[in-house]
Design a protein around this motif. Structure first.
Motif, PDB file in Angstrom:
ATOM      1  N   ARG A 242      -0.054  -2.110  -4.556  1.00 29.87           N
ATOM      2  CA  ARG A 242      -0.658  -1.857  -5.862  1.00 29.87           C
ATOM      3  C   ARG A 242       0.089  -0.717  -6.539  1.00 29.87           C
ATOM      4  O   ARG A 242       0.858   0.007  -5.906  1.00 29.87           O
ATOM      5  N   TRP A 243      -0.136  -0.603  -7.854  1.00 26.19           N
ATOM      6  CA  TRP A 243       0.510   0.448  -8.645  1.00 26.19           C
ATOM      7  C   TRP A 243      -0.570   1.346  -9.240  1.00 26.19           C
ATOM      8  O   TRP A 243      -1.499   0.869  -9.885  1.00 26.19           O
ATOM      9  N   VAL A 244      -0.414   2.647  -9.031  1.00 28.46           N
ATOM     10  CA  VAL A 244      -1.366   3.634  -9.556  1.00 28.46           C
ATOM     11  C   VAL A 244      -0.572   4.680 -10.344  1.00 28.46           C
ATOM     12  O   VAL A 244       0.147   5.488  -9.757  1.00 28.46           O
ATOM     13  N   GLY A 245      -0.671   4.595 -11.684  1.00 22.58           N
ATOM     14  CA  GLY A 245       0.046   5.555 -12.524  1.00 22.58           C
ATOM     15  C   GLY A 245       1.543   5.525 -12.330  1.00 22.58           C
ATOM     16  O   GLY A 245       2.206   6.574 -12.397  1.00 22.58           O
ATOM     17  N   GLY A 246       2.103   4.331 -12.076  1.00 29.67           N
ATOM     18  CA  GLY A 246       3.546   4.206 -11.890  1.00 29.67           C
ATOM     19  C   GLY A 246       4.010   4.429 -10.468  1.00 29.67           C
ATOM     20  O   GLY A 246       5.208   4.317 -10.176  1.00 29.67           O
ATOM     21  N   VAL A 247       3.085   4.749  -9.560  1.00 29.82           N
ATOM     22  CA  VAL A 247       3.428   4.983  -8.154  1.00 29.82           C
ATOM     23  C   VAL A 247       2.979   3.784  -7.315  1.00 29.82           C
ATOM     24  O   VAL A 247       1.838   3.338  -7.424  1.00 29.82           O
ATOM     25  N   MET A 248       3.887   3.279  -6.476  1.00 32.39           N
ATOM     26  CA  MET A 248       3.540   2.177  -5.580  1.00 32.39           C
ATOM     27  C   MET A 248       2.730   2.711  -4.403  1.00 32.39           C
ATOM     28  O   MET A 248       3.023   3.778  -3.850  1.00 32.39           O
ATOM     29  N   GLU A 249       1.714   1.936  -4.008  1.00 28.37           N
ATOM     30  CA  GLU A 249       0.938   2.235  -2.810  1.00 28.37           C
ATOM     31  C   GLU A 249       0.891   0.988  -1.931  1.00 28.37           C
ATOM     32  O   GLU A 249       0.819  -0.138  -2.437  1.00 28.37           O
ATOM     33  N   HIS A 258      -1.030   3.991   1.283  1.00 26.14           N
ATOM     34  CA  HIS A 258       0.012   5.001   1.489  1.00 26.14           C
ATOM     35  C   HIS A 258       0.934   5.038   0.271  1.00 26.14           C
ATOM     36  O   HIS A 258       1.405   3.993  -0.194  1.00 26.14           O
ATOM     37  N   THR A 259       1.205   6.223  -0.218  1.00 28.40           N
ATOM     38  CA  THR A 259       2.086   6.407  -1.380  1.00 28.40           C
ATOM     39  C   THR A 259       3.544   6.153  -0.977  1.00 28.40           C
ATOM     40  O   THR A 259       3.982   6.569   0.096  1.00 28.40           O
ATOM     41  N   ILE A 260       4.275   5.483  -1.846  1.00 27.17           N
ATOM     42  CA  ILE A 260       5.684   5.134  -1.588  1.00 27.17           C
ATOM     43  C   ILE A 260       6.584   5.862  -2.594  1.00 27.17           C
ATOM     44  O   ILE A 260       6.390   5.735  -3.796  1.00 27.17           O
ATOM     45  N   PHE A 275       6.008  -6.027 -10.764  1.00 27.36           N
ATOM     46  CA  PHE A 275       6.646  -4.713 -10.833  1.00 27.36           C
ATOM     47  C   PHE A 275       6.675  -4.212 -12.272  1.00 27.36           C
ATOM     48  O   PHE A 275       7.170  -4.921 -13.157  1.00 27.36           O
ATOM     49  N   PRO A 276       6.185  -2.990 -12.524  1.00 27.07           N
ATOM     50  CA  PRO A 276       6.285  -2.421 -13.874  1.00 27.07           C
ATOM     51  C   PRO A 276       7.743  -2.160 -14.233  1.00 27.07           C
ATOM     52  O   PRO A 276       8.599  -1.985 -13.352  1.00 27.07           O
ATOM     53  N   LEU A 277       8.020  -2.132 -15.526  1.00 23.15           N
ATOM     54  CA  LEU A 277       9.382  -1.846 -15.988  1.00 23.15           C
ATOM     55  C   LEU A 277       9.731  -0.371 -15.838  1.00 23.15           C
ATOM     56  O   LEU A 277      10.904  -0.015 -15.720  1.00 23.15           O
ATOM     57  N   ASN A 278       8.725   0.496 -15.864  1.00 27.20           N
ATOM     58  CA  ASN A 278       8.929   1.924 -15.617  1.00 27.20           C
ATOM     59  C   ASN A 278       8.075   2.332 -14.432  1.00 27.20           C
ATOM     60  O   ASN A 278       6.867   2.067 -14.414  1.00 27.20           O
ATOM     61  N   THR A 279       8.687   2.960 -13.451  1.00 26.64           N
ATOM     62  CA  THR A 279       7.947   3.367 -12.253  1.00 26.64           C
ATOM     63  C   THR A 279       8.345   4.771 -11.837  1.00 26.64           C
ATOM     64  O   THR A 279       9.488   5.202 -12.044  1.00 26.64           O
ATOM     65  N   LYS A 280       7.377   5.456 -11.250  1.00 31.24           N
ATOM     66  CA  LYS A 280       7.685   6.748 -10.624  1.00 31.24           C
ATOM     67  C   LYS A 280       8.314   6.523  -9.250  1.00 31.24           C
ATOM     68  O   LYS A 280       9.172   7.285  -8.817  1.00 31.24           O
ATOM     69  N   THR A 281       7.877   5.486  -8.572  1.00 30.77           N
ATOM     70  CA  THR A 281       8.515   5.091  -7.319  1.00 30.77           C
ATOM     71  C   THR A 281       9.908   4.547  -7.628  1.00 30.77           C
ATOM     72  O   THR A 281      10.064   3.682  -8.499  1.00 30.77           O
ATOM     73  N   ILE A 282      10.921   5.046  -6.953  1.00 32.06           N
ATOM     74  CA  ILE A 282      12.287   4.546  -7.143  1.00 32.06           C
ATOM     75  C   ILE A 282      12.370   3.139  -6.560  1.00 32.06           C
ATOM     76  O   ILE A 282      11.940   2.898  -5.426  1.00 32.06           O
TER      77      ILE A 282
END
Length: 560
Positions: A242-249, A258-260, A275-282
């Protein structure tokens, strides 16, 4: 005692389905391609294609999936390479190519092609992609009626397969092969300067578990930390990602999330759905590379045209079949006529050989026109066949060089997959394999009307059976001492294929950069985060994408 003729016939067909020719016993020297159904092409029509490897033993329980944790030392070669590959010796010519290095490749290519701009070619091979860092191109070895041979791009894919089919290069001195090259050269380099406290590492996939798990095991070993391996399917009602605020978990078997901090993406089927087009997760590769051409043939054709215009006068260009883009279904017969009645029709967003139709007669065209298609726009490309039945284009006719004739004088269409990766030092080749079609190439289509054009031209090994992806691995040609010689190519052909692959990847990466416009209001978009300085610095340009790729069905998928 007399045998029942009908039972004998049934046994013969069953034997054909097992890839055995009753009337022509195989010798020890026969190659895999020679053990194919093509020894009796007319009878083979009654038998189903053979083999299907890598079929999953149990049905996926969508909604109940969870991520698995892999640690250092869990890479076992037999789980991540085909058995044939583990026992294969890489062909010395292929080994020589892989160890050349870009400087010697440039020297050789410019020597054989004095018309090219040496400095431009060096700049291209040193190019550092921003979004599209790992890719694989499929190429045809073609010729003209004047004997001018060259490699042309069929398509370029993000998340390419190929590692499980590549014999180990002994000079590298380890058993990880190309898995280690991609992880070390590209993925781990992207993590330089990224705080480990931001989360774990993960490999997320929807296809090809053999290679996806291989990347995860090698990542754990080289990064010296645990790595999550998770399945992520489009239709899963309760996915383990799942995606939370641009961060994959990622969800584990205890239902804990678990945060990725960085994800290796092997999601191939409509990845923009998940997958979002902008993510905090690389993410390797960012999903914009798929929309820009890595999983979008329509945009890839645009990207190649843009780069070719930029390279005009340098002697360099992406070579591809003549392409007509954004074609409505009703316009297809007109486009077909313009190419002499022979063409390839493509659903732009499919992969693994799905959504590709070779048209050489009215029956094949009618079947396409009568079928239901999810998307509104199509691609029409010139067909590369045999000399007497290829498409007529503005640059003349191209036809397949094909494999070296086997003992029955059968020549097969084959393609070449060239996988590359890139980092701050530019590009490097990673893995190569080839595939051949099911049936031999006919000199004239009317020689055997029971054989379809797809059976002669379709090379993709992936087959979907009962909602599961499987592989017809008997048509795989390895870069080993046994199979490579069938292809009839040399080191200069491999160099040409590599340069064409690099050019196509650069074209798509530049298109991705065009689609990600600079964010003029970074504060409003949540950018300038000290922990994630890359987040929302650029935003997807929906207006430009819609202008270049006006397909309502695709746009709705992206918006949603």
């Amino acid at each position: 005692m007399h045998s029942d003729p009908s039972k004998i016939d049934a046994l013969r067909l069953n034997a054909l389905a097992l890839n055995v020719c009753l009337n022509a016993p195989l010798q020890d020297s026969d190659t895999i391609s020679e053990r194919s159904l093509v020894s009796l092409p007319l009878l083979a029509k009654a038998a189903e294609p053979t083999v299907i490897e890598e079929k999953q033993k149990k049905k996926r329980n969508l909604g109940e999936l969870f991520a698995k944790l892999l640690g250092s030392g869990e890479f076992e070669a037999h789980k991540h390479f085909y058995p044939r590959v583990l026992n294969a010796n890489i062909h010395p010519l292929v080994s020589s190519f892989l160890t050349l290095g870009n400087d010697r490749i440039i020297a050789r290519y410019s020597h054989l092609n004095p018309q090219i701009n040496f400095d431009i070619l060096k700049t291209l091979l040193d190019y550092k992609p921003k979004y599209f860092r790992w890719a694989g191109s499929d190429l045809f070895n073609v010729t003209t009626s004047f004997g001018q041979r060259q490699m042309i791009i069929v398509e370029t894919n993000s998340c390419p397969s190929g590692q499980k089919s590549m014999p180990l290069l002994s000079e590298l001195g380890d058993d990880h092969g190309g898995y280690g090259v991609v992880i070390d050269s590209t993925f781990l380099q992207m993590l330089d300067g990224v705080d480990k406290s931001l989360g774990d590492l993960a490999v997320v996939y929807d296809k090809n578990p053999m290679e996806a798990s291989g990347y995860a095991a090698v990542m754990a070993e080289h990064a010296k930390e645990k790595v999550w391996l998770a399945e992520y399917y489009d239709k899963d009602p309760n996915p383990p990602v799942r995606w939370v605020g641009g961060v994959m978990e990622i969800r584990d078997k205890s239902n804990e999330w678990h945060t990725i901090r960085a994800c290796f993406r092997y999601v191939t089927q409509k990845p923009w759905n998940r997958f979002p087009l902008n993510t905090k997760t690389i993410v390797l590769n960012n999903v914009v590379s798929c929309l820009a051409g890595g999983r979008n043939k329509m945009m890839a054709a645009r990207a190649y045209d843009f780069l070719n215009a930029e390279l005009d006068g340098t002697g360099l260009a992406v070579r591809m079949p003549e392409t007509i883009r954004n074609v409505a279904k009703s316009e297809i017969p007109l486009c077909l006529d313009s190419m002499g009645g022979h063409a390839v029709l493509k659903v732009p967003y499919s992969n693994a050989g799905q959504g590709v139709y070779t048209i050489t007669n009215k029956k094949e065209l009618c079947e396409f026109m009568e079928a239901d298609h999810h998307y509104d726009k199509f691609i029409v490309q010139s067909l590369v066949g045999n000399a007497s039945w290829s498409s007529v284009t503005r640059s003349g006719k191209f036809y397949h060089v094909g494999t070296i004739p086997n003992k029955r004088n059968h020549t097969f269409v084959s393609d070449l997959r060239m996988m590359v990766c890139a980092n701050s030092n530019g590009f490097k080749p990673v893995a190569i394999y080839a595939r051949r079609a099911r049936m031999p190439l006919l000199r004239r289509l009317e020689d055997d009307p029971l054989i379809t054009s797809w059976e002669m031209l379709g090379t993709n090994l992936s087959v979907k059976v009962e909602d599961e992806w499987t592989t017809e691995a008997h048509r795989l040609l390895l870069m080993d001492r046994k199979d490579f010689n069938q292809l009839g190519i040399g080191i200069d052909d491999l160099i040409d294929a590599y340069i064409q692959t690099v050019l196509s990847v650069i074209a798509i990466d530049k298109m991705a950069q065009r689609l990600m416009k600079e964010n003029t209001s970074p504060q409003e978009a949540g950018a300038n985060d000290e922990q994630y300085p890359w987040f929302n610095q650029n935003l997807f340009d929906y207006e430009l994408f819609e202008a270049l790729n006006p397909d309502v069905a695709l746009l709705q998928e992206i918006y949603n």
